[in-house]
Scaffold this motif. Structure first.
Motif, PDB file in Angstrom:
ATOM      1  N   GLU A  75      12.062  -2.572 -42.160  1.00  0.00           N
ATOM      2  CA  GLU A  75      13.343  -2.878 -41.757  1.00  0.00           C
ATOM      3  C   GLU A  75      13.117  -3.258 -40.235  1.00  0.00           C
ATOM      4  O   GLU A  75      12.456  -2.583 -39.393  1.00  0.00           O
ATOM      5  CB  GLU A  75      14.493  -1.880 -42.072  1.00  0.00           C
ATOM      6  N   VAL A  76      14.285  -3.989 -39.503  1.00  0.00           N
ATOM      7  CA  VAL A  76      14.149  -4.333 -38.244  1.00  0.00           C
ATOM      8  C   VAL A  76      14.440  -3.074 -37.593  1.00  0.00           C
ATOM      9  O   VAL A  76      15.350  -2.116 -38.074  1.00  0.00           O
ATOM     10  CB  VAL A  76      15.183  -5.169 -37.896  1.00  0.00           C
ATOM     11  N   GLY A  77      13.762  -2.733 -36.325  1.00  0.00           N
ATOM     12  CA  GLY A  77      14.195  -1.328 -35.559  1.00  0.00           C
ATOM     13  C   GLY A  77      15.650  -1.213 -34.869  1.00  0.00           C
ATOM     14  O   GLY A  77      15.847  -2.114 -34.184  1.00  0.00           O
ATOM     15  N   LYS A  78      16.401  -0.411 -35.714  1.00  0.00           N
ATOM     16  CA  LYS A  78      17.747  -0.433 -34.986  1.00  0.00           C
ATOM     17  C   LYS A  78      17.816  -0.049 -33.577  1.00  0.00           C
ATOM     18  O   LYS A  78      18.565  -0.573 -32.848  1.00  0.00           O
ATOM     19  CB  LYS A  78      18.590   0.310 -36.044  1.00  0.00           C
ATOM     20  N   THR A  79      16.963   1.076 -33.483  1.00  0.00           N
ATOM     21  CA  THR A  79      17.039   1.797 -31.914  1.00  0.00           C
ATOM     22  C   THR A  79      16.196   0.941 -31.238  1.00  0.00           C
ATOM     23  O   THR A  79      16.182   1.062 -29.996  1.00  0.00           O
ATOM     24  CB  THR A  79      16.315   3.163 -32.236  1.00  0.00           C
ATOM     25  N   LEU A  80      15.436  -0.021 -31.699  1.00  0.00           N
ATOM     26  CA  LEU A  80      14.616  -0.925 -30.848  1.00  0.00           C
ATOM     27  C   LEU A  80      15.583  -2.107 -30.216  1.00  0.00           C
ATOM     28  O   LEU A  80      15.058  -2.995 -29.517  1.00  0.00           O
ATOM     29  CB  LEU A  80      13.503  -1.567 -31.564  1.00  0.00           C
ATOM     30  N   GLY A  81      16.745  -2.151 -30.925  1.00  0.00           N
ATOM     31  CA  GLY A  81      17.549  -3.376 -30.493  1.00  0.00           C
ATOM     32  C   GLY A  81      18.033  -4.188 -31.677  1.00  0.00           C
ATOM     33  O   GLY A  81      19.213  -5.003 -31.345  1.00  0.00           O
ATOM     34  N   GLY A  82      17.637  -4.167 -32.705  1.00  0.00           N
ATOM     35  CA  GLY A  82      18.258  -4.762 -34.066  1.00  0.00           C
ATOM     36  C   GLY A  82      17.752  -6.249 -34.206  1.00  0.00           C
ATOM     37  O   GLY A  82      17.151  -6.775 -33.028  1.00  0.00           O
ATOM     38  N   ALA A  83      18.245  -6.906 -35.035  1.00  0.00           N
ATOM     39  CA  ALA A  83      17.754  -8.383 -35.419  1.00  0.00           C
ATOM     40  C   ALA A  83      18.208  -9.377 -34.516  1.00  0.00           C
ATOM     41  O   ALA A  83      17.297 -10.110 -34.137  1.00  0.00           O
ATOM     42  CB  ALA A  83      18.309  -8.628 -36.985  1.00  0.00           C
ATOM     43  N   ASP A  84      19.487  -9.313 -33.921  1.00  0.00           N
ATOM     44  CA  ASP A  84      19.916 -10.287 -33.048  1.00  0.00           C
ATOM     45  C   ASP A  84      19.109 -10.103 -31.763  1.00  0.00           C
ATOM     46  O   ASP A  84      18.535 -11.251 -31.159  1.00  0.00           O
ATOM     47  CB  ASP A  84      21.131 -10.172 -32.735  1.00  0.00           C
ATOM     48  N   LYS A  85      18.782  -9.116 -31.355  1.00  0.00           N
ATOM     49  CA  LYS A  85      17.990  -8.820 -29.831  1.00  0.00           C
ATOM     50  C   LYS A  85      16.591  -9.279 -30.380  1.00  0.00           C
ATOM     51  O   LYS A  85      15.859 -10.024 -29.304  1.00  0.00           O
ATOM     52  CB  LYS A  85      17.869  -7.277 -29.690  1.00  0.00           C
TER      53      LYS A  85
END
Length: 678
Positions: A332-342
């Motif tokens: 899954e996209v890393g939430k704490t890395l910035g999320g999908a939009d970032k």
């Protein structure tokens, strides 16, 4: 196809149905081959030179075979216990064992081995006819060519070995082994003293799981082993093997192998940005053990760091929530890395600035703790003959003692042909493409060893053929989908093989590095269409690696994997190396129409009288670019001639206007590009 060079000792065979003194000869105007009453080759002579027989003594055994009888997986066929019928029919020597003795007991198993001489080429073949109840022929090793101590010139010979892009074992006297298709990239090897060559090559288009071995005792002997899994009631025509003894370069063998492979290996077009790539800047955003090192909003900064090294492509590993080598295939996209939009936003910034970004997914490993495994794992995974998964362990610890000792991550491995796995991998192409990436790297599926699969839910007709056929099907589906989602969206994978590389746009080059045994011209000459990185797991790239890359038409690479690597590259601790890599990239860019898009032709059109200077050529329709590199510690004289070509210009790492003449010498770790026209 396997190659096995083994300690060979003359043996007295206990049983033979023919006169042990009788011999059988095949001969034409190029080659003479003679066999004894056990079907062993005892004479091999290149008739064009008159240098005599290169077989110093026959190999100990004609063949080897191991079977499964009932529950016994090691029912051995001992060659000394067999009754042989050897005969000559036209240009073919045929050796037949009517009732093969298995563990000392005659069986309803017939083995026929043949050697035919066709235009100076020995063509070996075999047939296994299994009528014995509760018996499966698992492995079969044949033919064996040896024992060889000289190729006729009296000089010591080297072994050319197809590990990754190629290795050269000078004055061969060691032992090596490998698997095809896996860490061994092709089905051929050769003994050569540069004037004489003994070429030995498989002709297996089915791609059986195969092991290779090379050893040396009283001399060299070449052989091949396949895992054939011939069951009761089945006949197996074993794929052919060829042998040639000739005067001339190893490139004649490579030409022959490439011509044969062209019948089944397709050359596919690649996106221009892959052809033009200068360097692959591999970054792990989040490590397996949870260390988050590069947030998504640092991608523009990473691209600036890459450009400062002369690189133009970011390869993001561990960019997902679980971190690198974790939670596969549920990423899954890393939430704490910035999320999908970032992630989308910053990939776009890099691409708008002229760079490229590839995202990593795993194509081979399954994490047993994932939801995917709980739903599909036992159905999808490959099983050994014990009925258990093939497990692999990975630990990416950098400084901890606890992590490597007690927490190595355990993965099951997928059977690549399973429809559920293939559907998931193809879906990942869309998943990655949606973020605006330039391409996707499917790790490991370009050459992990082909494991016979015994998962009872899969119903493989032949375990020895299960893996490669499944992987080819998977690679083809991924390649097709990358072309459907966008014309410039690239498919990358890891490892180097002739059979798998035809589907990928670029290979993450495991085993490719400029060590003393490197012989990258072996694979590059056979398959110049393949784009490969120099595997460099370090946060900087040495001048040796940079120069090696441009000389052989490889892509520069460096890897930022750990916290200490981040500190290293941010502090510019290897400024001199970085600046050298920049110069190499600039020189390649100056001639990228030839060095990026031209065909690697090695030294074929050249006359280089100073072997201390590496000279490799790249060719287009009307021009030729020669890269000269001096890896020696001293300045070397340039002694290069290119017959039939006119020198147009010469450029060096110093930059500036091109020159009209080659310099008389080249300094240590310097590179020159000379361009010629017909």
């Amino acid at each position: 196809m396997t190659l096995y060079l083994t300690v060979c000792v003359l043996a007295v065979f206990a049983a033979s149905a023919v006169n042990s003194a009788e011999t059988f000869r095949l001969e034409d105007d190029k080659l003479c081959a003679e066999f004894d009453a056990l079907g062993r080759i005892i004479r091999l002579e290149n008739k064009t030179t008159g240098k005599g027989n290169v077989i110093a003594e026959p190999v100990e055994e004609t063949f080897n075979m191991v079977c499964k009888k009932g529950q016994n997986w090691e029912a051995v066929v001992f060659p000394k216990e067999q009754n042989y019928r050897v005969s000559k029919e036209g240009n073919t020597i045929r050796t037949v064992i009517d009732k093969v003795s298995v563990d000392g007991n005659p069986s309803e198993l017939t083995l026929t081995m043949s050697a035919a001489l066709k235009g100076g080429t020995l063509v070996y073949s075999a047939e296994i006819d299994n009528r014995e109840k509760e018996l499966t022929v698992v492995e079969f090793r044949y033919p064996k060519v040896g024992v060889i101590r000289s190729l006729g010139s009296g000089k010591k010979f080297d072994l050319l070995w197809p590990h990754a892009t190629g290795k050269r074992f000078r004055n061969f006297s060691s032992t090596v082994s490998g698997t095809y298709p896996g860490d061994l990239s092709m089905q051929w090897t050769a003994l050569t003293d540069d004037s004489e060559t003994l070429y030995f090559s498989g002709r297996d288009t089915k791609m059986y799981t195969t092991t290779f071995h090379a050893g040396y005792g009283n001399g060299a002997a070449l052989t091949s082993t396949r895992f054939v899994f011939v069951k009761t009631g089945e006949k197996c025509v074993v794929p052919e093997t060829i042998a040639q003894l000739y005067s001339g370069s190893w490139r004649r063998a490579a030409d022959e192998y490439r011509n044969w492979a062209s019948a089944w290996r397709k050359v596919r077009s690649k996106p221009d940005w892959v052809h033009n790539m200068f360097g692959y800047f591999l970054v792990i955003n989040k490590q397996q053990y949870g260390d988050e090192m590069w947030q998504y909003d640092t991608l523009p900064k990473l691209y600036e760091l890459a450009k400062n090294h002369g690189f133009d492509t970011l390869g993001l590993f561990g960019w997902y929530e679980g971190g690198h080598d974790n939670t596969y295939p549920d990423i899954e996209v890393g939430k704490t890395l910035g999320g999908a939009d970032k992630l989308r936003e910053n990939i776009k910034k890099v691409r708008d600035a002229g760079g490229n970004v590839t995202l990593y997914v795993q194509g081979h490993l399954i994490d047993p703790t994932t939801d995917f495994y709980s739903r599909h794992g036992r159905e999808v995974e490959a099983h050994s003959h014990w009925g258990s998964p093939y497990y692999e362990h990975y630990n990416k610890s950098s400084r901890s003692e606890f992590l490597p000792r007690f927490t190595a991550k355990v993965f099951s491995t997928a059977c690549p042909g399973h429809p559920i796995w293939q559907e998931r991998m193809v879906r990942n192409v869309d998943f990655i493409h949606d973020f605006g990436a330039s391409g996707v790297l499917f790790d490991q599926i370009g050459g992990m060893p082909p494991r016979p699969c015994f998962n009872k839910q899969h119903n493989h007709a032949n375990p020895g053929l299960s893996h490669v056929a499944g992987r080819v099907s998977l690679l083809d589906k991924i390649h097709r989908r990358t072309r459907e989602v966008g014309g410039d969206f690239a498919f990358l994978t890891e490892h180097i093989t002739d059979v798998y590389s035809q589907y990928a746009d670029m290979l993450h080059g495991v085993g490719v590095q400029p060590d003393e045994r490197d012989f990258s011209e072996m694979f590059r000459y056979c398959f110049p269409d393949t784009i490969i990185t120099v595997r460099n797991p370090a946060p900087d790239i040495s001048s040796m690696f940079s120069n090696f890359a441009i000389t052989y038409g490889l892509v520069m690479e460096m890897e930022i994997r750990y916290r200490s690597d981040c500190e290293h590259v941010l502090a510019d601790k290897s400024k001199e190396r970085r600046e050298h890599a920049q110069k190499v990239a600039a020189l390649r860019n100056r001639y990228r129409d030839i060095l990026g898009h031209g065909k690697f032709v090695d030294e074929e059109p050249l006359r280089n009288s100073n072997s201390a200077v590496k000279c490799k050529a790249f060719e287009t329709d009307n021009r030729l670019a020669v890269v000269l590199w001096n890896p020696a510690p001293q300045t070397q004289d340039v002694k290069l001639d290119v017959p039939g070509r006119k020198l147009l210009e010469v450029s060096t790492l110093a930059g500036g206007p091109a020159q009209s003449k080659l310099p008389v010498s080249i300094g240590t770790q310097q590179v020159i590009v000379a361009v010629y026209e017909k």
